[in-house]
Design a protein around this motif. Structure first.
Motif, PDB file in Angstrom:
ATOM      1  N   THR A   1       5.006  -4.355  -0.427  1.00  0.00           N
ATOM      2  CA  THR A   1       5.896  -4.051  -1.558  1.00  0.00           C
ATOM      3  C   THR A   1       6.339  -5.355  -2.211  1.00  0.00           C
ATOM      4  O   THR A   1       6.414  -5.463  -3.431  1.00  0.00           O
ATOM      5  N   ALA A   2       6.599  -6.370  -1.386  1.00  0.00           N
ATOM      6  CA  ALA A   2       7.084  -7.641  -1.940  1.00  0.00           C
ATOM      7  C   ALA A   2       5.990  -8.344  -2.733  1.00  0.00           C
ATOM      8  O   ALA A   2       6.240  -8.920  -3.787  1.00  0.00           O
ATOM      9  N   SER A   3       4.728  -8.295  -2.255  1.00  0.00           N
ATOM     10  CA  SER A   3       3.690  -9.099  -2.910  1.00  0.00           C
ATOM     11  C   SER A   3       3.213  -8.477  -4.218  1.00  0.00           C
ATOM     12  O   SER A   3       3.069  -9.163  -5.209  1.00  0.00           O
ATOM     13  N   VAL A   4       2.941  -7.168  -4.266  1.00  0.00           N
ATOM     14  CA  VAL A   4       2.422  -6.604  -5.530  1.00  0.00           C
ATOM     15  C   VAL A   4       3.183  -5.377  -6.018  1.00  0.00           C
ATOM     16  O   VAL A   4       2.843  -4.818  -7.050  1.00  0.00           O
ATOM     17  N   GLY A   5       4.194  -4.955  -5.269  1.00  0.00           N
ATOM     18  CA  GLY A   5       4.945  -3.787  -5.748  1.00  0.00           C
ATOM     19  C   GLY A   5       4.328  -2.467  -5.337  1.00  0.00           C
ATOM     20  O   GLY A   5       4.434  -1.477  -6.063  1.00  0.00           O
ATOM     21  N   VAL A   6       3.664  -2.418  -4.160  1.00  0.00           N
ATOM     22  CA  VAL A   6       3.132  -1.137  -3.663  1.00  0.00           C
ATOM     23  C   VAL A   6       4.299  -0.154  -3.529  1.00  0.00           C
ATOM     24  O   VAL A   6       5.409  -0.544  -3.175  1.00  0.00           O
ATOM     25  N   GLN A   7       4.034   1.118  -3.839  1.00  0.00           N
ATOM     26  CA  GLN A   7       5.103   2.113  -3.880  1.00  0.00           C
ATOM     27  C   GLN A   7       5.300   2.819  -2.525  1.00  0.00           C
ATOM     28  O   GLN A   7       4.414   2.829  -1.679  1.00  0.00           O
ATOM     29  N   ILE A   8       6.491   3.397  -2.379  1.00  0.00           N
ATOM     30  CA  ILE A   8       6.847   4.079  -1.123  1.00  0.00           C
ATOM     31  C   ILE A   8       7.192   5.540  -1.440  1.00  0.00           C
ATOM     32  O   ILE A   8       7.922   5.813  -2.395  1.00  0.00           O
ATOM     33  N   ILE A   9       6.641   6.452  -0.619  1.00  0.00           N
ATOM     34  CA  ILE A   9       7.094   7.851  -0.691  1.00  0.00           C
ATOM     35  C   ILE A   9       7.926   8.074   0.577  1.00  0.00           C
ATOM     36  O   ILE A   9       7.461   7.801   1.690  1.00  0.00           O
ATOM     37  N   MET A  10       9.166   8.545   0.399  1.00  0.00           N
ATOM     38  CA  MET A  10      10.035   8.752   1.562  1.00  0.00           C
ATOM     39  C   MET A  10      10.059  10.218   1.967  1.00  0.00           C
ATOM     40  O   MET A  10      10.204  11.088   1.111  1.00  0.00           O
ATOM     41  N   LEU A  11       9.923  10.460   3.267  1.00  0.00           N
ATOM     42  CA  LEU A  11      10.095  11.818   3.788  1.00  0.00           C
ATOM     43  C   LEU A  11      11.302  11.767   4.725  1.00  0.00           C
ATOM     44  O   LEU A  11      11.313  10.997   5.684  1.00  0.00           O
ATOM     45  N   VAL A  12      12.348  12.555   4.409  1.00  0.00           N
ATOM     46  CA  VAL A  12      13.544  12.582   5.270  1.00  0.00           C
ATOM     47  C   VAL A  12      13.552  13.958   5.957  1.00  0.00           C
ATOM     48  O   VAL A  12      13.711  14.980   5.292  1.00  0.00           O
ATOM     49  N   GLU A  13      13.373  13.960   7.262  1.00  0.00           N
ATOM     50  CA  GLU A  13      13.201  15.232   7.975  1.00  0.00           C
ATOM     51  C   GLU A  13      13.445  14.974   9.458  1.00  0.00           C
ATOM     52  O   GLU A  13      12.927  14.019  10.027  1.00  0.00           O
TER      53      GLU A  13
ATOM     54  N   SER B   1       5.493   4.423 -16.199  1.00  0.00           N
ATOM     55  CA  SER B   1       5.295   3.408 -15.159  1.00  0.00           C
ATOM     56  C   SER B   1       4.846   4.096 -13.856  1.00  0.00           C
ATOM     57  O   SER B   1       4.050   3.565 -13.095  1.00  0.00           O
ATOM     58  N   ARG B   2       5.336   5.322 -13.635  1.00  0.00           N
ATOM     59  CA  ARG B   2       4.929   6.027 -12.408  1.00  0.00           C
ATOM     60  C   ARG B   2       3.445   6.404 -12.461  1.00  0.00           C
ATOM     61  O   ARG B   2       2.748   6.371 -11.454  1.00  0.00           O
ATOM     62  N   PHE B   3       2.981   6.756 -13.652  1.00  0.00           N
ATOM     63  CA  PHE B   3       1.555   7.063 -13.848  1.00  0.00           C
ATOM     64  C   PHE B   3       0.707   5.860 -13.404  1.00  0.00           C
ATOM     65  O   PHE B   3      -0.298   5.996 -12.714  1.00  0.00           O
ATOM     66  N   PHE B   4       1.147   4.657 -13.798  1.00  0.00           N
ATOM     67  CA  PHE B   4       0.404   3.448 -13.413  1.00  0.00           C
ATOM     68  C   PHE B   4       0.569   3.137 -11.920  1.00  0.00           C
ATOM     69  O   PHE B   4      -0.380   2.779 -11.240  1.00  0.00           O
ATOM     70  N   TYR B   5       1.800   3.278 -11.435  1.00  0.00           N
ATOM     71  CA  TYR B   5       2.065   2.938 -10.029  1.00  0.00           C
ATOM     72  C   TYR B   5       1.239   3.802  -9.081  1.00  0.00           C
ATOM     73  O   TYR B   5       0.662   3.323  -8.117  1.00  0.00           O
ATOM     74  N   SER B   6       1.206   5.097  -9.350  1.00  0.00           N
ATOM     75  CA  SER B   6       0.524   5.984  -8.412  1.00  0.00           C
ATOM     76  C   SER B   6      -0.968   5.682  -8.373  1.00  0.00           C
ATOM     77  O   SER B   6      -1.650   5.989  -7.412  1.00  0.00           O
ATOM     78  N   ARG B   7      -1.471   5.048  -9.440  1.00  0.00           N
ATOM     79  CA  ARG B   7      -2.898   4.681  -9.490  1.00  0.00           C
ATOM     80  C   ARG B   7      -3.141   3.237  -9.055  1.00  0.00           C
ATOM     81  O   ARG B   7      -4.209   2.685  -9.278  1.00  0.00           O
ATOM     82  N   ALA B   8      -2.120   2.600  -8.491  1.00  0.00           N
ATOM     83  CA  ALA B   8      -2.218   1.202  -8.013  1.00  0.00           C
ATOM     84  C   ALA B   8      -2.544   0.235  -9.148  1.00  0.00           C
ATOM     85  O   ALA B   8      -3.237  -0.743  -8.954  1.00  0.00           O
ATOM     86  N   MET B   9      -2.060   0.553 -10.370  1.00  0.00           N
ATOM     87  CA  MET B   9      -2.225  -0.393 -11.492  1.00  0.00           C
ATOM     88  C   MET B   9      -0.882  -1.092 -11.677  1.00  0.00           C
ATOM     89  O   MET B   9      -0.072  -0.727 -12.527  1.00  0.00           O
TER      90      MET B   9
ATOM     91  N   THR C   1     -13.183   0.206  -2.933  1.00  0.00           N
ATOM     92  CA  THR C   1     -12.605   0.291  -1.595  1.00  0.00           C
ATOM     93  C   THR C   1     -11.347  -0.554  -1.497  1.00  0.00           C
ATOM     94  O   THR C   1     -10.386  -0.168  -0.842  1.00  0.00           O
ATOM     95  N   LEU C   2     -11.335  -1.698  -2.180  1.00  0.00           N
ATOM     96  CA  LEU C   2     -10.124  -2.527  -2.129  1.00  0.00           C
ATOM     97  C   LEU C   2      -8.963  -1.834  -2.835  1.00  0.00           C
ATOM     98  O   LEU C   2      -7.813  -1.899  -2.403  1.00  0.00           O
ATOM     99  N   ARG C   3      -9.281  -1.151  -3.940  1.00  0.00           N
ATOM    100  CA  ARG C   3      -8.236  -0.516  -4.741  1.00  0.00           C
ATOM    101  C   ARG C   3      -7.458   0.513  -3.919  1.00  0.00           C
ATOM    102  O   ARG C   3      -6.272   0.715  -4.101  1.00  0.00           O
ATOM    103  N   MET C   4      -8.156   1.149  -2.949  1.00  0.00           N
ATOM    104  CA  MET C   4      -7.483   2.177  -2.159  1.00  0.00           C
ATOM    105  C   MET C   4      -6.390   1.590  -1.275  1.00  0.00           C
ATOM    106  O   MET C   4      -5.501   2.301  -0.828  1.00  0.00           O
ATOM    107  N   ARG C   5      -6.456   0.294  -1.034  1.00  0.00           N
ATOM    108  CA  ARG C   5      -5.396  -0.304  -0.211  1.00  0.00           C
ATOM    109  C   ARG C   5      -4.063  -0.330  -0.942  1.00  0.00           C
ATOM    110  O   ARG C   5      -3.032  -0.593  -0.357  1.00  0.00           O
ATOM    111  N   GLY C   6      -4.119  -0.129  -2.262  1.00  0.00           N
ATOM    112  CA  GLY C   6      -2.874  -0.148  -3.032  1.00  0.00           C
ATOM    113  C   GLY C   6      -2.201   1.213  -3.090  1.00  0.00           C
ATOM    114  O   GLY C   6      -1.235   1.398  -3.826  1.00  0.00           O
TER     115      GLY C   6
END
Length: 985
Positions: free
Chosen positions: A165-177, A364-372, A212-217
């Protein structure tokens, strides 16, 4: 306007996906009874499942499972090997089911321990009484092997989230359960969905490796089981949260709080962050709390729970199609599927819909979810109120997409897909074979330009022309299916070979690809050879094969015919006489040679029926003929108007060192400027539609005069004008008067920074290649705005002429062993095929005889020309001076066979050395060495006495010609400007 970036300063850096997901689980220790382990392994085919998922993510090492049954065995394994995860399947018959886990945790506190247990009322009761402090996660196991995958990914996400998250801004989905049963079924669904989505978006990548690299995002998933844990995770990652899925009731301050989810939702909303929130509850009447929070609601008891969850995430978290809504009616206006689609439709989105989606961060979410990440970051930090109107917002989104796509396309060898290749595509390959030498060089330059985004500036954009490489496997297929090898390798003339090749047919899949290429490229197309051996590091194969240029033809089928013929003609050139001879000379086998083809847009402007660029050039990072205060490592460039063939053919070019652009020898005197500058140039003939291809690849090029370029209006910014009345040369273009190609506006008046840029490119390229380089380039001035230009890099290759490999230290050579030694030398390399020296006898030298000496030299030179031999020429004063008192007034044809020319100063005849300026163009073209020696003042050495003692082949009143049986070896070190002519051994 505060948050809107200035595009001039905005440089997108490519996301380094290779640095993401660096911490991985390679080994898993499974502590279970034989039966449980068997159920896990065979029934769920764990290894196979995980292997499949890993290969789809192109990760080479799926985790290996090591199975043990007792705590003692587990500790023994842990002692011998590294494990990143321990999975425990406790035997419910044991009194203390977690004893083993507690014991292991004492010894290995950093290895996560996960308990898998089949759930029943009995188990739940036992769990409630146990001390679970040693356990990281408990999961309910019902034989679903996807759960194992989710566990491994959950732990990996936990390990990698802080860095990614710090290096490129990878997103987090939180599950509270907090319900074990529930999150054990929700997590596999969630992971399956996220992995499927990221696999779909990764298809937008340009080649397999990037995909394959893109999927790491992909977004990471974090699980929280209490209110406190949820708040901690949220606070840590609140700038990177894509969305939150929360239960309604879970532990808060150590007790079960039926409204904990609602309270957590309020906490999130108070931060002011716009984050999609999905509230889940088994009590349908909790819907009102979700509504109050502006969250979606899912009933956990619903039979279609997994589908409901999928739909909500798809709609709210930016996955799937981007549905543009009417904010009043919430009806769908349009649907956007991918980046290209958004680029096309962004100007059709109504204002109110745009405000609605922007204010909720949907773009911005459209781009984030696609690792752009780059465009997502920019849009996230622009508030809706920053835009003066929605047109500005549309333009920003459009510009961001364009810049992102350009950045993505630069420096990448994409796999050519005809439906994807468009004006932002830069470099693509057809086929799986090698790109060949030129192709590799171009791919390398593309990657280099991407690594150094500051290479150009706003007046001079640096790029490579649009390029598609047809790889070598297509050549193999073409040769074999048409059975061309017998003809090609036979002893027939070039025209016959060409005829056979033109009759053959190219693979049909290539035809469709070429058609799509013509849709995008609007200029003529250059069809260049890119053979395996060409530009290879140690063999100079440049210029052996053909390069054809094909004008743009409106009729696509006619264009296809012409380009296909050009491709076949380049294939044929591998087997021409000259190529075969060259192969033999360099000890290569012709059947090792394979040909790739580079299709490239030709750089230039269209002037009526001619097409050519403002200037073409060749530059080298080493200059072996430095003059004045230039140094060898400052580099050298030769530039000319029109197509680059003029330079390759040895035409008269303008020569300058990029670090000394004001120092131009050819413009130093009026005589030079009128005599030593370009008068002709090459242009592509747009009328010649290549009905018949010829062995000569220049059959459709025209050699034109400067008057033609003047009529085309192409000279405006690149000439000086000779004024015959005042006898001066004026900088710039003036009517009347002879035009002199001086590039004065570019080099002296810096209309755009060509010299500075060349200097940067040469030195960066040399560092990157690890050896001196030569580049070919073309520059096109913008027809509408003369202060803007584009610099196209066409080729890069290492400098490897054999004569230029010179690593001997000449400072240690003793004078006694040499005929000549000088510390002021132009030229570089070793010459060992010269056996003759012609020198002016100094004893009776008188400058009044210089004209007569010139006649004698001309006669001797003629004999050398007939015998095709070379010699060393030594004489006092300036060679080639038009003033015969200053030196011997020879013209170049009179001394054309000299391999080294020496200006030797005399005690009673001290003339400032010319350093070869009178023949500079010829010296550099033919690689002739030029020595300056002044033995009378200890500057250099000339052993005339030694030569006088040798018998003369010919002697006149002024000259002596001495021939040796063995060669006099000439050694020149152009980097240090040292040189010697050795006595024969």
């Amino acid at each position: 306007m505060s948050g809107i970036p200035d595009f001039k300063d905005l440089v997108f850096r490519d996301t380094s996906f290779a640095n993401l997901m660096n911490k991985r689980i390679y080994n898993v220790l499974l502590i279970a009874t034989k039966y449980d382990a068997f159920m896990l392994e065979d029934d769920g085919r764990v290894d196979e499942q995980i292997f499949n998922e890993y290969t789809s993510l192109s990760l080479r090492y799926p985790p290996r499972f090591t199975q043990v049954t007792t705590e003692a065995e587990a500790l023994a394994e842990l002692k011998d090997r590294n494990f990143e995860l321990i999975i425990c399947m406790p035997n419910m018959d044991n009194r203390d089911i977690f004893a083993a886990a507690k014991e292991i945790k004492i010894h290995y506190p950093n290895i996560p321990i996960v308990v898998l247990t089949p759930f029943s009322k009995e188990v739940s009761k036992r769990m409630a009484q146990e001390d679970l402090s040693a356990i990281d996660y408990v999961f309910s196991w019902l034989g679903n092997s996807e759960l194992l995958l989710a566990i491994i990914k959950l732990i990996e996400d936990k390990m990698n989230a802080p860095d990614d998250t710090a290096s490129v801004g990878v997103q987090i989905i939180m599950l509270v359960e907090d319900s074990v049963r529930f999150y054990s079924s929700a997590l596999p669904h969630l992971y399956k969905f996220v992995l499927e989505q990221s696999q779909m978006f990764a298809k937008e990548a340009l080649n397999g490796h990037q995909r394959t690299l893109r999927m790491r995002g992909r977004p990471k998933i974090k699980l929280a089981r209490t209110y406190e844990e949820a708040v901690r995770i949220f606070n840590q990652y609140q700038d990177n949260i894509l969305g939150i899925i929360s239960d309604m009731s879970f532990m808060h301050d150590g007790v079960k709080d039926p409204y904990a989810g609602y309270k957590f939702g309020q906490y999130v909303r108070k931060t002011g962050q716009i984050i999609p929130f999905v509230l889940e509850s088994s009590e349908a009447n909790n819907y009102v709390y979700a509504k109050e929070l502006g969250a979606s609601f899912i009933d956990k008891n619903s039979k279609s729970y997994p589908q409901d969850l999928r739909k909500k995430i798809m709609a709210r978290f930016g996955f799937g199609d981007f549905v543009i809504l009417n904010p009043q009616t919430k009806e769908e206006i349009m649907r956007i599927t991918d980046l290209k689609d958004l680029q096309k439709k962004v100007f059709q989105i109504p204002d109110d819909s745009l405000v609605y989606h922007l204010s909720r961060n949907h773009f911005s979410r459209f781009f984030y979810s696609r690792a752009m990440f780059p465009p997502a970051e920019v849009l996230k930090h622009v508030d809706v109120s920053d835009y003066k109107d929605m047109d500005e917002a549309r333009k920003l989104i459009f510009d961001l997409i364009v810049q992102y796509r350009r950045m993505k396309n630069t420096g990448v060898v994409a796999v050519y897909q005809k439906d994807r290749f468009d004006e932002y595509s830069n470099f693509a390959r057809i086929g799986d074979g090698s790109l060949g030498g030129k192709g590799r060089g171009l791919a390398f330059i593309g990657a280099m330009v991407k690594r150094y985004p500051k290479l150009g500036n706003e007046n001079l954009n640096v790029t490579i022309p649009k390029t598609v490489v047809i790889c070598t496997d297509i050549f193999d297929e073409f040769m074999e299916t048409n059975e061309l090898y017998p003809v090609a390798l036979g002893d027939v003339d070039d025209d016959t070979i060409l005829k056979y090749f033109l009759r053959a047919s190219l693979p049909s899949r290539l035809i469709e690809d070429l058609m799509a290429f013509f849709e995008v490229v609007k200029s003529p197309v250059a069809v260049r050879s890119s053979s395996l051996l060409e530009d290879s590091h140690y063999q100079p194969f440049a210029g052996i094969y053909s390069t054809y240029m094909v004008p743009r033809i409106e009729d696509k089928y006619e264009m296809l015919r012409t380009v296909s013929d050009a491709v076949k003609a380049v294939y044929a050139s591998v087997f021409y006489r000259d190529s075969k001879a060259y192969m033999t000379a360099t000890s290569n086998l012709i059947d090792q040679e394979k040909m790739a083809i580079v299709l490239q847009e030709v750089v230039g402007n269209c002037y009526n029926d001619h097409f050519y660029p403002t200037l073409s050039g060749v530059a080298r990072s080493l200059n072996f003929y430095p003059i004045g205060n230039e140094k060898a490592e400052d580099g050298i460039a030769n530039i000319a108007l029109g197509l680059g063939k003029y330079i390759v053919d040895g035409g008269m070019t303008l020569r300058f060192s990029p670090r000394h652009p004001h120092n131009i020898l050819q413009m130093s005197t009026m005589d030079f400027a009128l005599r030593e500058t370009q008068t002709r140039f090459y242009a592509l003939d747009l009328k010649n539609l290549a009905e018949n291809f010829s062995v000569d690849d220049a059959f459709n090029l025209l050699k034109l005069n400067l008057k033609d370029a003047d009529a085309d209006g192409a000279l405006k910014y690149i000439v000086s004008t000779y004024d015959p009345y005042d006898q001066i040369i004026r900088d710039g273009y003036y009517p009347g008067g002879r035009k002199i190609i001086s590039f004065v506006n570019i080099l002296q008046h810096d209309v755009f920074p060509l010299a500075e840029n060349l200097d940067k490119i040469l030195h960066i390229g040399q560092d990157e290649m690890g050896r001196p380089i030569e580049i070919e380039f073309a520059v096109n001035i913008h027809p509408d705005d003369s202060s803007k230009a584009t610099f196209y890099l066409l080729q890069v290759r290492p400098i490897v002429d054999n004569k230029e490999i010179m690593d001997e230290d000449l400072t240690v050579v003793e004078n006694e062993d040499t005929i000549l030694s000088s510390s002021s030398v132009l030229g570089h390399g070793i010459v060992n095929d010269v056996q003759d020296v012609i020198y002016v006898k100094t004893g009776a030298f008188n400058s009044s005889n210089n004209q007569l000496i010139a006649y004698d030299i001309e006669k001797m030179n003629r004999r050398f020309t007939e015998q095709e031999k070379s010699y060393v020429l030594v004489g006092p004063g300036r060679w080639g001076s038009s003033d015969s008192w200053l030196g011997i007034p020879v013209k170049w044809p009179h001394i054309s066979n000299a391999r080294v020319i020496v200006e030797c100063g005399l005690e009673n005849y001290r003339i400032d050395p010319s350093q070869g300026t009178h023949f500079f163009q010829n010296l550099t073209s033919f690689g002739v060495g030029y020595f300056t020696v002044n033995p009378f003042k200890g500057d250099g050495w000339f052993d005339e006495a030694y030569l006088n003692a040798q018998p003369a082949v010919e002697e006149t009143e002024y000259l002596r010609h001495v021939h040796f049986d063995k060669p006099v070896v000439i050694k020149m070190d152009g980097k240090k400007s040292l040189g010697v002519v050795m006595k024969p051994e």
